[in-house]
Design a protein around this motif. Structure first.
Motif, PDB file in Angstrom:
ATOM      1  N   ILE A  46       0.847  -1.201   0.000  1.00  0.00           N
ATOM      2  CA  ILE A  46       0.000   0.000   0.000  1.00  0.00           C
ATOM      3  C   ILE A  46       0.882   1.252   0.000  1.00  0.00           C
ATOM      4  CG2 ILE A  46      -0.455   0.410   2.476  1.00  0.00           C
ATOM      5  CD1 ILE A  46      -3.425   0.538   1.813  1.00  0.00           C
ATOM      6  N   ARG A  61       8.114  11.686   4.003  1.00  0.00           N
ATOM      7  CA  ARG A  61       6.893  10.914   4.196  1.00  0.00           C
ATOM      8  C   ARG A  61       6.391  10.422   2.837  1.00  0.00           C
ATOM      9  NH1 ARG A  61       7.035  14.477   8.517  1.00  0.00           N
ATOM     10  NH2 ARG A  61       5.861  13.872  10.375  1.00  0.00           N
ATOM     11  N   ARG A  62       5.854   9.198   2.812  1.00  0.00           N
ATOM     12  CA  ARG A  62       5.412   8.611   1.538  1.00  0.00           C
ATOM     13  C   ARG A  62       4.061   9.162   1.099  1.00  0.00           C
ATOM     14  NH1 ARG A  62      10.561   7.615   1.595  1.00  0.00           N
ATOM     15  NH2 ARG A  62      11.166   5.551   0.838  1.00  0.00           N
ATOM     16  N   ASN A  63       3.397   9.868   1.949  1.00  0.00           N
ATOM     17  CA  ASN A  63       2.225  10.655   1.561  1.00  0.00           C
ATOM     18  C   ASN A  63       2.209  11.869   2.481  1.00  0.00           C
ATOM     19  OD1 ASN A  63       0.051  11.371   0.029  1.00  0.00           O
ATOM     20  ND2 ASN A  63      -1.370   9.892   0.950  1.00  0.00           N
ATOM     21  N   GLY A 118      -4.062  18.769   5.262  1.00  0.00           N
ATOM     22  CA  GLY A 118      -4.171  17.970   6.480  1.00  0.00           C
ATOM     23  C   GLY A 118      -3.679  18.698   7.717  1.00  0.00           C
ATOM     24  N   LEU A 119      -4.117  18.186   8.857  1.00  0.00           N
ATOM     25  CA  LEU A 119      -3.666  18.668  10.169  1.00  0.00           C
ATOM     26  C   LEU A 119      -3.311  17.442  10.994  1.00  0.00           C
ATOM     27  CD1 LEU A 119      -3.488  20.890  12.453  1.00  0.00           C
ATOM     28  CD2 LEU A 119      -5.863  20.315  12.970  1.00  0.00           C
ATOM     29  N   ILE A 136      -7.953  15.339   7.665  1.00  0.00           N
ATOM     30  CA  ILE A 136      -7.938  16.088   6.399  1.00  0.00           C
ATOM     31  C   ILE A 136      -9.168  16.994   6.303  1.00  0.00           C
ATOM     32  CG2 ILE A 136      -6.449  14.547   5.085  1.00  0.00           C
ATOM     33  CD1 ILE A 136      -8.941  13.272   3.848  1.00  0.00           C
ATOM     34  N   PRO A 146      -9.580   0.080   3.057  1.00  0.00           N
ATOM     35  CA  PRO A 146      -8.154   0.189   2.719  1.00  0.00           C
ATOM     36  C   PRO A 146      -7.823  -0.506   1.391  1.00  0.00           C
ATOM     37  CG  PRO A 146      -8.406  -0.265   5.049  1.00  0.00           C
ATOM     38  CD  PRO A 146      -9.776  -0.398   4.439  1.00  0.00           C
ATOM     39  N   PHE A 149      -8.614   1.769  -1.307  1.00  0.00           N
ATOM     40  CA  PHE A 149      -7.640   2.862  -1.372  1.00  0.00           C
ATOM     41  C   PHE A 149      -6.427   2.418  -2.205  1.00  0.00           C
ATOM     42  CE2 PHE A 149      -4.083   5.375   0.458  1.00  0.00           C
ATOM     43  CZ  PHE A 149      -4.568   6.642   0.200  1.00  0.00           C
ATOM     44  N   PHE A 321      -9.798   1.384   8.862  1.00  0.00           N
ATOM     45  CA  PHE A 321      -8.724   2.273   8.406  1.00  0.00           C
ATOM     46  C   PHE A 321      -7.620   2.521   9.435  1.00  0.00           C
ATOM     47  CE2 PHE A 321     -11.399   3.075   4.794  1.00  0.00           C
ATOM     48  CZ  PHE A 321     -10.511   3.399   3.794  1.00  0.00           C
ATOM     49  N   ALA A 324      -5.014  -0.139   9.354  1.00  0.00           N
ATOM     50  CA  ALA A 324      -4.286  -0.144   8.071  1.00  0.00           C
ATOM     51  C   ALA A 324      -3.367   1.064   7.987  1.00  0.00           C
ATOM     52  CB  ALA A 324      -5.281  -0.140   6.909  1.00  0.00           C
ATOM     53  N   ARG A 325      -3.841   2.199   8.459  1.00  0.00           N
ATOM     54  CA  ARG A 325      -3.012   3.407   8.423  1.00  0.00           C
ATOM     55  C   ARG A 325      -1.802   3.236   9.335  1.00  0.00           C
ATOM     56  NH1 ARG A 325      -6.798   8.444   9.682  1.00  0.00           N
ATOM     57  NH2 ARG A 325      -4.847   9.551   9.329  1.00  0.00           N
ATOM     58  N   ALA A 328       0.782   1.203   7.634  1.00  0.00           N
ATOM     59  CA  ALA A 328       1.400   1.913   6.500  1.00  0.00           C
ATOM     60  C   ALA A 328       2.297   3.052   6.988  1.00  0.00           C
ATOM     61  CB  ALA A 328       0.306   2.462   5.579  1.00  0.00           C
ATOM     62  N   TYR A 329       1.851   3.787   8.008  1.00  0.00           N
ATOM     63  CA  TYR A 329       2.647   4.917   8.506  1.00  0.00           C
ATOM     64  C   TYR A 329       3.966   4.408   9.089  1.00  0.00           C
ATOM     65  CZ  TYR A 329      -1.558   7.880   8.102  1.00  0.00           C
ATOM     66  OH  TYR A 329      -2.657   8.569   7.633  1.00  0.00           O
ATOM     67  N   PHE A 333       7.467   5.586   7.973  1.00  0.00           N
ATOM     68  CA  PHE A 333       8.355   6.177   8.982  1.00  0.00           C
ATOM     69  C   PHE A 333       9.710   5.462   8.972  1.00  0.00           C
ATOM     70  CE2 PHE A 333      10.060   6.423  13.288  1.00  0.00           C
ATOM     71  CZ  PHE A 333      10.038   7.794  13.506  1.00  0.00           C
TER      72      PHE A 333
HETATM   73  C1  HEM Z   1      -5.462   3.093   3.980  1.00  0.00           C
HETATM   74  C2  HEM Z   1      -5.549   4.412   3.921  1.00  0.00           C
HETATM   75  C3  HEM Z   1      -4.349   5.316   4.093  1.00  0.00           C
HETATM   76  C4  HEM Z   1      -3.033   5.109   3.809  1.00  0.00           C
HETATM   77  C5  HEM Z   1      -2.393   3.868   3.203  1.00  0.00           C
HETATM   78  C6  HEM Z   1      -2.315   6.295   4.174  1.00  0.00           C
HETATM   79  C7  HEM Z   1      -0.951   6.472   4.021  1.00  0.00           C
HETATM   80  C8  HEM Z   1      -0.210   7.510   4.567  1.00  0.00           C
HETATM   81  C9  HEM Z   1       1.231   7.544   4.707  1.00  0.00           C
HETATM   82  C10 HEM Z   1       2.182   6.452   4.227  1.00  0.00           C
HETATM   83  C11 HEM Z   1       1.564   8.699   5.335  1.00  0.00           C
HETATM   84  C12 HEM Z   1       2.972   9.171   5.751  1.00  0.00           C
HETATM   85  C13 HEM Z   1       3.222   8.738   7.211  1.00  0.00           C
HETATM   86  C14 HEM Z   1       4.597   9.074   7.761  1.00  0.00           C
HETATM   87  O1  HEM Z   1       5.613   8.881   7.081  1.00  0.00           O
HETATM   88  O2  HEM Z   1       4.679   9.506   8.937  1.00  0.00           O
HETATM   89  C15 HEM Z   1       0.338   9.405   5.574  1.00  0.00           C
HETATM   90  C16 HEM Z   1       0.241  10.610   6.189  1.00  0.00           C
HETATM   91  C17 HEM Z   1      -0.948  11.253   6.450  1.00  0.00           C
HETATM   92  N1  HEM Z   1      -2.223  10.773   6.240  1.00  0.00           N
HETATM   93 FE1  HEM Z   1      -2.708   8.999   5.499  1.00  0.00          FE
HETATM   94  N2  HEM Z   1      -3.202   7.216   4.697  1.00  0.00           N
HETATM   95  C18 HEM Z   1      -4.445   6.651   4.665  1.00  0.00           C
HETATM   96  C19 HEM Z   1      -5.629   7.213   5.105  1.00  0.00           C
HETATM   97  C20 HEM Z   1      -5.734   8.465   5.633  1.00  0.00           C
HETATM   98  C21 HEM Z   1      -6.941   9.059   6.131  1.00  0.00           C
HETATM   99  C22 HEM Z   1      -8.313   8.351   6.215  1.00  0.00           C
HETATM  100  C23 HEM Z   1      -6.617  10.318   6.558  1.00  0.00           C
HETATM  101  C24 HEM Z   1      -7.466  11.391   7.179  1.00  0.00           C
HETATM  102  C25 HEM Z   1      -8.646  11.220   7.694  1.00  0.00           C
HETATM  103  C26 HEM Z   1      -5.201  10.500   6.339  1.00  0.00           C
HETATM  104  C27 HEM Z   1      -4.487  11.638   6.654  1.00  0.00           C
HETATM  105  C28 HEM Z   1      -3.109  11.731   6.654  1.00  0.00           C
HETATM  106  C29 HEM Z   1      -2.387  12.886   7.143  1.00  0.00           C
HETATM  107  C30 HEM Z   1      -2.978  14.191   7.674  1.00  0.00           C
HETATM  108  C31 HEM Z   1      -1.028  12.572   7.034  1.00  0.00           C
HETATM  109  C32 HEM Z   1       0.151  13.440   7.442  1.00  0.00           C
HETATM  110  C33 HEM Z   1       0.679  12.897   8.770  1.00  0.00           C
HETATM  111  C34 HEM Z   1       1.936  13.623   9.191  1.00  0.00           C
HETATM  112  O3  HEM Z   1       1.897  14.873   9.262  1.00  0.00           O
HETATM  113  O4  HEM Z   1       2.927  12.952   9.474  1.00  0.00           O
HETATM  114  N3  HEM Z   1      -4.692   9.360   5.784  1.00  0.00           N
HETATM  115  N4  HEM Z   1      -0.744   8.663   5.108  1.00  0.00           N
END
Ligand code: HEM
Length: 353
Positions: A46, A61-63, A118-119, A136, A146, A149, A321, A324-325, A328-329, A333
């Protein structure tokens, strides 16, 4: 005493046992890595699917790769205690480390190109427990699971099949609502003017042991100053960072934290479905952003805003979620911190274009 006349003990059974243990360990690793079930969705798959066409940007960060750190406080008004016994809902002020960010895997993306903002928050309580959340500004998520996604990332990236998105939309009609939001929702000029939503559902438990399924939002005090997408493009690649730095320099920026309580039967496991507007809400406190800090070497860079880091009084719900998150995070990380040599450590070294 040993019997000198006894036949020597065979080493074969021990070797068989050792071999069996090795095979079992390899099987466990193979299962965990997904080698035994190539169809199974793994955290690494993912995360891999989020990479832009040129590949993931090492060290980032990957997203949500582009962002800026901040520090501040959460001022609890005490009303949250009726929902959760988490210490951050006792009246008081609790330190916050956070990050404003854009939903893009490209740390140099132009701010006007990222539809979703995002916050991320970490609130630390006096007993050392923590609450982490990454939200978000969209009112619902594009997909229901997931797995969907992951399939969405694959459809978006598909080069071989020009109809990949059409096929995806036919299989996942819930994405139409997100497309409509993305196409019509106004753009604001500032991170400070956005409402940020958990979208995922969690369970709050109060001191009486009562459970409630909830979502939460952070609602800005700053009024929206809506502009067209074309107008935003004229503001430069990093106007959001410049804007929030300037605003916070002239005074703290505030958001009300509002918790929404589900009614029985609400879709708690599906963040693509908003709950009806009339659900009970409780305003539990205020986020006060007091200082903007650069992301390179700033206090949020090495934080993982894992949404399953929850204090006593909160836990995950049937929403798939957060787990799964979290997985992935963690992959993201681990990768980005292992790639530290690629990370531009100070703004002078070129963290910003
Ligand atoms: C399966 C679903 C999702 C996947 C695979 C995913 C994946 C990721 C990844 C890989 C990162 C980087 C994490 C890091 O390196 O620290 C990230 C960051 C983030 N995601 Fe997701 N995400 C998902 C769903 C969501 C959802 C549902 C939300 C909001 C409701 C969200 C909001 C964010 C935000 C705000 C960040 C930034 C976090 C930071 O500042 O470190 N994501 N996400």
């Amino acid at each position: 005493m040993t019997d000198k006349n006894a036949p020597p003990r065979s080493a074969v059974p021990s070797l068989i046992l050792i071999a069996a243990i090795v095979v079992a360990l390899v099987a466990v690793f193979a299962y965990t890595a997904g080698w035994l079930s190539p169809q199974r969705l793994t955290p690494a798959k993912i995360v891999g699917s989020l990479a832009p066409p040129g590949g993931a940007v090492p060290g980032f960060r990957r997203n949500h790769a582009k962002g800026i750190c901040f520090t501040g406080d959460f001022e609890s008004n005490g009303s949250g205690a009726m929902l959760s016994k988490a210490k951050m809902f006792a009246p008081g002020t609790y330190p916050v480390t956070g990050r404003f960010n854009l939903a893009t895997p490209d740390p140099k993306a132009s701010d006007a190109t990222a539809r979703v903002r995002g916050l991320s928050l970490r609130i630390v309580m006096p007993d050392g427990s923590e609450w982490r959340s990454a939200m978000i500004d969209a009112p619902f998520f594009p997909v229901a699971t997931p797995q969907a996604f992951y399939e969405l990332q694959r459809a978006l990236a598909s080069k071989d099949d020009p109809e990949s998105m059409q096929k995806f939309s036919a299989a996942h009609p819930e994405i139409a609502a997100f497309g409509a939001w993305a196409g019509s929702a106004p753009w604001t000029v500032s991170y400070a003017e956005e409402r940020y939503n958990s979208l995922n559902s969690f369970i709050f438990t109060n001191a009486e042991g009562q459970d409630q399924t909830v979502r939460w939002s952070f609602i800005p005090a700053a009024g929206p100053d809506n502009v067209s997408a074309d107008e935003l493009k004229k503001r430069g690649a990093n106007f959001l960072d410049a804007d929030i730095t300037q605003r916070v320099r002239s005074g703290p920026q505030r958001w009300a934290m509002v918790v929404t309580v589900a009614n029985p039967g609400d879709p708690t496991a599906d963040p693509s479905k908003a709950w009806p507007e009339d659900r009970r809400t409780v305003e539990v406190g205020t986020l006060v952003v007091k200082a903007i800090e650069p992301e390179p070497d700033g206090p949020c860079r090495d934080l993982n805003f894992d949404p399953t880091v929850l204090p006593s009084g909160m836990h995950v719900s049937d929403d798939p979620f957060p787990a799964a998150r979290s997985a992935a995070y963690s992959v993201s990380f681990n990768r980005r911190t292992a790639e530290d040599k690629y990370y531009p450590h100070t703004p002078a070294q070129g963290a910003r274009p």
